[in-house]
Scaffold this active site. Structure first.
Site, PDB file in Angstrom:
ATOM      1  N   THR A  50      17.097 -19.528   3.884  1.00 44.92           N
ATOM      2  CA  THR A  50      17.780 -20.184   4.991  1.00 44.92           C
ATOM      3  C   THR A  50      16.895 -20.109   6.212  1.00 44.92           C
ATOM      4  O   THR A  50      15.906 -19.386   6.240  1.00 44.92           O
ATOM      5  CB  THR A  50      19.119 -19.480   5.307  1.00 44.92           C
ATOM      6  OG1 THR A  50      18.830 -18.165   5.794  1.00 44.92           O
ATOM      7  CG2 THR A  50      20.000 -19.377   4.076  1.00 44.92           C
ATOM      8  N   GLY A  51      17.274 -20.836   7.229  1.00 42.75           N
ATOM      9  CA  GLY A  51      16.475 -20.833   8.441  1.00 42.75           C
ATOM     10  C   GLY A  51      16.363 -19.471   9.085  1.00 42.75           C
ATOM     11  O   GLY A  51      15.470 -19.209   9.850  1.00 42.75           O
ATOM     12  N   MET A  54      14.027 -13.822   6.717  1.00 43.71           N
ATOM     13  CA  MET A  54      12.708 -13.339   7.106  1.00 43.71           C
ATOM     14  C   MET A  54      11.632 -13.805   6.138  1.00 43.71           C
ATOM     15  O   MET A  54      10.512 -14.090   6.531  1.00 43.71           O
ATOM     16  CB  MET A  54      12.708 -11.807   7.161  1.00 43.71           C
ATOM     17  CG  MET A  54      13.378 -11.233   8.390  1.00 43.71           C
ATOM     18  SD  MET A  54      12.423 -11.536   9.865  1.00 43.71           S
ATOM     19  CE  MET A  54      10.959 -10.571   9.509  1.00 43.71           C
ATOM     20  N   GLY A  55      11.983 -13.871   4.870  1.00 40.48           N
ATOM     21  CA  GLY A  55      10.983 -14.219   3.871  1.00 40.48           C
ATOM     22  C   GLY A  55      11.576 -15.012   2.726  1.00 40.48           C
ATOM     23  O   GLY A  55      12.778 -15.058   2.530  1.00 40.48           O
ATOM     24  N   VAL A  57      11.297 -15.303  -1.328  1.00 43.47           N
ATOM     25  CA  VAL A  57      10.869 -14.444  -2.427  1.00 43.47           C
ATOM     26  C   VAL A  57      10.988 -15.187  -3.753  1.00 43.47           C
ATOM     27  O   VAL A  57      12.013 -15.816  -4.037  1.00 43.47           O
ATOM     28  CB  VAL A  57      11.710 -13.152  -2.473  1.00 43.47           C
ATOM     29  CG1 VAL A  57      11.216 -12.226  -3.577  1.00 43.47           C
ATOM     30  CG2 VAL A  57      11.653 -12.436  -1.128  1.00 43.47           C
ATOM     31  N   LYS A  72       6.014 -13.150  -2.180  1.00 40.83           N
ATOM     32  CA  LYS A  72       6.804 -13.311  -0.959  1.00 40.83           C
ATOM     33  C   LYS A  72       6.019 -14.115   0.072  1.00 40.83           C
ATOM     34  O   LYS A  72       4.849 -13.830   0.334  1.00 40.83           O
ATOM     35  CB  LYS A  72       7.181 -11.944  -0.387  1.00 40.83           C
ATOM     36  CG  LYS A  72       8.064 -12.018   0.854  1.00 40.83           C
ATOM     37  CD  LYS A  72       8.527 -10.631   1.272  1.00 40.83           C
ATOM     38  CE  LYS A  72       9.461 -10.705   2.465  1.00 40.83           C
ATOM     39  NZ  LYS A  72       9.938  -9.354   2.876  1.00 40.83           N
ATOM     40  N   ASP A 169      15.058  -0.675   9.079  1.00 40.05           N
ATOM     41  CA  ASP A 169      16.085  -1.528   8.477  1.00 40.05           C
ATOM     42  C   ASP A 169      16.523  -0.958   7.125  1.00 40.05           C
ATOM     43  O   ASP A 169      16.592  -1.680   6.134  1.00 40.05           O
ATOM     44  CB  ASP A 169      15.566  -2.961   8.319  1.00 40.05           C
ATOM     45  CG  ASP A 169      16.699  -3.971   8.122  1.00 40.05           C
ATOM     46  OD1 ASP A 169      17.858  -3.647   8.449  1.00 40.05           O
ATOM     47  OD2 ASP A 169      16.425  -5.078   7.628  1.00 40.05           O
TER      48      ASP A 169
END
Length: 453
Positions: A50-51, A54-55, A57, A72, A169
């Protein structure tokens, strides 16, 4: 027009979201079955792109080594140039941070490359389940299983923190349990902070918060500097959630979560699990302290305090486990040795020599060269910190040690630290002058001194 007024109406937002989804679908279609660098064939997307992700995969095949891997990409489309630059930087940090950590509990980095202007990272493929799915499947989790997970994560964090890295995180979706042997794996160092590096101050937009609201420590909501204690707070949230079968806090939105983490005490764990041992209840409560100074001093302290609650070698699996079993490494008679321990308030290092072999000095040179591309200051700091240990352990005239010394001097010169570079070259020259076998080092040092005068 949006460009003129700066206002985004619901109609405009829908249009932007639709464009983003279309771009994502297009990228996925293009990449399907792509062969990267003539070696990695993409097979299937492993995460919905999605927009905001972060990455991106992918499950892939390494056709050269005939093995399954994960590829990735940093997701850069539908982003402003500043945001794309920030995400690329984080992607570089993830590659460097993950490669530095030598623990079975960290996903292994196989390769890093770029094709047609698109950088990618190749990592170990893990056949397992996320802790998030594991908890959803099992509800309240047996203490021995929960302790097995926490000890596995703490073992990784001990190594991470000793390298000056803060994950920032830690959450259930970034932890996996392998299918066959029940090992715990820690994933996604995309927003990790490298001590002393450029992102030590903040690798994000001013005022932005990094992390996931359910597991963020109070200091993260205050946009303060993240430390090892920040990761331990998140691990405390996870420990509480596994034992209680519910989250520490239950806010309907980010603002409510922030207020609860900053101001409210969680419902005591004994309310949900009164049968738990007092020392476990106290440990969870300490891990969830609002003040970082009141939390356990190190990940190793958590590890040590939970050792008595791990399953014994040869014992039976917990009755309430449905699938996957994090107790296997401890119940198996061939389980690995005890994780390392450390005293409160000190970042613990393994009770082993600083280098297990000369080859590790060579590996350090390789790591530093890679890190120079992303964070020269961190690379120089790492080499400067380890060089004295290497000299003491293997001798100043060992070729691997000399390579490290020459590389440090060159890095200092490259960063225009002429005085420091001159001293580094001078030291290298003193260690090698008059020795024919080391003439190339002596010559390089003498030439470097001349350039830095």
């Amino acid at each position: 027009m949006i460009a003129r007024t700066g206002a985004i109406t619901p109609r405009h937002l829908f249009r932007l979201q639709r464009v983003t989804r279309e771009m994502v679908d297009t990228v996925l279609d293009i990449r399907a079955a792509m062969l990267l660098n003539g070696r990695y064939r993409l097979e299937a997307s492993l995460s919905p792109s999605t927009g905001r992700a972060m990455g991106e995969v992918w499950k892939a095949q390494d056709v050269r080594m005939e093995r399954t891997v994960v590829v990735k990409f940093p997701q850069l489309y539908a982003m402003r140039s500043a945001e794309a630059e920030e995400r690329l930087k984080r992607f570089q940090v993830e590659a460097v941070a993950t490669a530095q950590i030598r623990r079975d509990g960290v996903v292994e980095v196989h390769d890093r490359g770029e094709q047609d202007g698109h950088p990618f990272l190749v990592m170990e493929y893990i056949d397992g389940i996320t802790l998030e799915d594991f908890m959803a499947e099992n509800g309240m989790i047996d203490l021995s299983a929960a302790a097995s997970v926490v000890v596995g994560v703490a073992y990784v964090l001990a190594a991470v923190h000793s390298l000056g890295i803060v994950h920032r995180d830690i959450k259930p979706s970034n932890i996996m349990i392998t299918r066959q042997d029940g090992k715990v794996k820690v994933l996604d160092f995309g927003i990790a902070r490298l001590e002393g590096g450029e992102n030590d101050t903040r690798l994000t937009r001013t005022g932005a918060q990094l992390g996931t609201v359910c597991y963020m420590a109070p200091e993260q909501f205050r946009s303060e500097r993240a430390t090892a204690a920040t990761d331990l707070y998140a691990l405390g949230c996870i420990f509480y959630e596994m034992l209680a079968g519910r989250s520490v806090f239950d806010g309907p939105g980010a603002f409510e979560y922030q207020k609860q983490h900053l101001e409210q005490k969680p419902i005591p764990l004994r309310y949900w699990r009164p049968e738990l041992p007092e020392d476990v209840l106290e440990l969870v409560d300490t891990m969830l302290s609002k003040d970082p100074a009141d939390r356990p001093g190190t990940a190793d302290e958590i590890n040590s305090r939970l050792r008595g609650h791990l399953p014994k070698s040869g014992s039976e699996a917990p009755d309430d486990l449905i699938h996957y079993d994090p107790t296997i490494p401890f119940r198996n008679p061939c389980a690995p040795g005890e994780p390392m321990r450390g005293s409160r308030g000190v970042l613990a290092l393994a009770e082993t020599p600083p280098f297990r072999s000369r080859g590790e000095v060579k590996d350090l040179c390789v790591q530093a060269r890679k890190l120079m591309l992303a964070d020269p200051e961190q690379a120089i700091a790492m080499m400067a910190a380890r060089l004295p240990e290497a000299r003491q352990f293997y001798g100043a005239r060992d070729t691997h040690v000399l390579d490290l010394a020459r590389q440090l001097a060159g890095a200092l010169e490259e960063q225009s630290s002429r005085e420091a570079a001159y001293e580094a070259y001078r030291s290298l020259h003193e260690d090698t002058k008059g020795l024919a076998a080391l003439g190339s080092y002596s010559d390089a040092a003498r030439e470097g001194m001349r350039r830095c005068e």
